[in-house]
Write an enzyme that holds these catalytic residues in place. Structure first.
Site, PDB file in Angstrom:
ATOM      1  N   ASN A 132     -10.334  43.848 -25.944  1.00  0.00           N
ATOM      2  CA  ASN A 132     -11.358  44.584 -26.681  1.00  0.00           C
ATOM      3  C   ASN A 132     -11.073  44.666 -28.171  1.00  0.00           C
ATOM      4  O   ASN A 132      -9.915  44.742 -28.592  1.00  0.00           O
ATOM      5  CB  ASN A 132     -11.528  45.988 -26.114  1.00  0.00           C
ATOM      6  CG  ASN A 132     -12.290  45.964 -24.805  1.00  0.00           C
ATOM      7  OD1 ASN A 132     -12.605  44.892 -24.280  1.00  0.00           O
ATOM      8  ND2 ASN A 132     -12.586  47.131 -24.262  1.00  0.00           N
ATOM      9  N   MET A 133     -12.128  44.693 -28.956  1.00  0.00           N
ATOM     10  CA  MET A 133     -12.021  44.616 -30.410  1.00  0.00           C
ATOM     11  C   MET A 133     -11.098  45.688 -30.995  1.00  0.00           C
ATOM     12  O   MET A 133     -10.315  45.425 -31.893  1.00  0.00           O
ATOM     13  CB  MET A 133     -13.417  44.726 -31.031  1.00  0.00           C
ATOM     14  CG  MET A 133     -13.429  44.548 -32.534  1.00  0.00           C
ATOM     15  SD  MET A 133     -15.084  44.434 -33.202  1.00  0.00           S
ATOM     16  CE  MET A 133     -15.603  42.837 -32.572  1.00  0.00           C
ATOM     17  N   LYS A 134     -11.183  46.915 -30.470  1.00  0.00           N
ATOM     18  CA  LYS A 134     -10.387  48.001 -31.054  1.00  0.00           C
ATOM     19  C   LYS A 134      -8.903  47.838 -30.791  1.00  0.00           C
ATOM     20  O   LYS A 134      -8.064  48.387 -31.505  1.00  0.00           O
ATOM     21  CB  LYS A 134     -10.855  49.347 -30.516  1.00  0.00           C
ATOM     22  CG  LYS A 134     -10.643  49.527 -29.025  1.00  0.00           C
ATOM     23  CD  LYS A 134     -11.164  50.878 -28.568  1.00  0.00           C
ATOM     24  CE  LYS A 134     -10.961  51.051 -27.065  1.00  0.00           C
ATOM     25  NZ  LYS A 134     -11.485  52.340 -26.589  1.00  0.00           N
ATOM     26  N   GLY A 135      -8.547  47.079 -29.730  1.00  0.00           N
ATOM     27  CA  GLY A 135      -7.147  46.808 -29.464  1.00  0.00           C
ATOM     28  C   GLY A 135      -6.377  48.006 -28.950  1.00  0.00           C
ATOM     29  O   GLY A 135      -6.933  48.949 -28.386  1.00  0.00           O
ATOM     30  N   TYR A 136      -5.061  47.970 -29.226  1.00  0.00           N
ATOM     31  CA  TYR A 136      -4.175  49.015 -28.701  1.00  0.00           C
ATOM     32  C   TYR A 136      -2.914  49.076 -29.546  1.00  0.00           C
ATOM     33  O   TYR A 136      -2.403  48.040 -30.005  1.00  0.00           O
ATOM     34  CB  TYR A 136      -3.818  48.683 -27.241  1.00  0.00           C
ATOM     35  CG  TYR A 136      -2.773  49.574 -26.634  1.00  0.00           C
ATOM     36  CD1 TYR A 136      -3.047  50.902 -26.328  1.00  0.00           C
ATOM     37  CD2 TYR A 136      -1.482  49.085 -26.393  1.00  0.00           C
ATOM     38  CE1 TYR A 136      -2.082  51.720 -25.783  1.00  0.00           C
ATOM     39  CE2 TYR A 136      -0.512  49.901 -25.848  1.00  0.00           C
ATOM     40  CZ  TYR A 136      -0.807  51.220 -25.536  1.00  0.00           C
ATOM     41  OH  TYR A 136       0.159  52.029 -25.014  1.00  0.00           O
TER      42      TYR A 136
END
Length: 251
Positions: A132-136
């Site tokens: 996902n774009m927001k990442g981690y």
């Protein structure tokens, strides 16, 4: 010389208060009612595991005839740490900027990556962290990479559907997340994917990567994957491996 430098790594055991005292802690549940009999059952079970001087440190009633125990004991067995060799992903992890720059310079097109939780697995926390774009943990997910065409198919995706989408998108890499591992379900799902690809003579067409809390690189190789990433892995770890693998296959 530090304490660690003085240690004999060919003879290593657990410790609690002092080095090599062999003290370990175990926690487990038992299908017996909470009480003194339950504590004694926990103590005897730990003894059968090989622990000495067992102490039941804590116990809790889980209700409906179940109980939980924390026990301490001494376990004087040793391992030779110097003889341990664990297969690991050897790819050097690059940062977001360098990964995209390398793709643009050396591959000259977008790298297509398709990810999914396969089988009955409905837990997307792992695949979302990578894709996902927001990442981690401060790292963008693959969807944010301008030189990567990333598709996260979500959860409970049949292996056949994942393969069909990979063919449709002419994918370079398939990323499979497996969080649910009860009764070896992750082994079944991952093995089935490899077997389906091999049956269609497409195994070498894709870079196969799997990940999850009970997956490591050694297991992934044994199952026929190219790499396995366990807990704590981030998008740059996966993206770096894919790019290096693609370059090695085409040079």
């Amino acid at each position: 010389m530090s304490i660690l430098e003085k240690m004999d790594l060919s003879r290593v055991t657990a410790y609690g208060d002092t080095f090599n005292d062999g003290m370990i802690q175990l926690s487990f549940s038992l299908p017996v009612p909470y009480g003194e009999e339950g504590k004694e059952a926990a103590r005897q079970l730990a003894q059968k595991m090989g622990l000495q001087d067992v102490q039941v440190y804590d116990a809790k009633d889980l209700g409906e005839g179940f109980s939980y125990y924390i026990v301490y004991g001494q376990f004087l067995q040793y391992i030779d740490f110097t003889s341990i060799h664990v297969p690991k992903v050897e790819s050097t992890t690059m940062n977001y900027k360098d990964i995209n720059a390398l793709i643009k310079e050396k591959i000259g097109r977008k790298v297509v990556v398709i990810g999914a939780c396969t089988g009955t697995d409905a837990h997307t926390v792992g695949i979302d962290a990578i894709m996902n774009m927001k990442g981690y943990n401060g790292e963008y997910g693959l969807e944010r990479y301008p030189e990567i065409d990333a598709l996260n198919m979500g959860s409970q995706i049949p292996n056949e559907t994942l393969i069909a989408k990979a063919i449709e998108r002419d994918a370079d890499a398939l990323l499979v997340s497996q969080v649910v591992t009860q009764k070896g379900s992750h082994i079944k799902n991952l093995t089935e994917l490899v077997e389906l690809l091999e049956a269609e003579n497409m195994r070498e067409r894709f870079i196969l990567i799997c990940g999850g809390p009970r997956i490591n690189h050694e297991m992934a190789l044994e199952l026929g994957f190219d790499a396995g990433f366990g807990p704590g892995s981030l998008a740059p770890d996966v993206a770096s491996f894919i790019v290096h693998e693609l370059l090695s296959r085409h040079t």
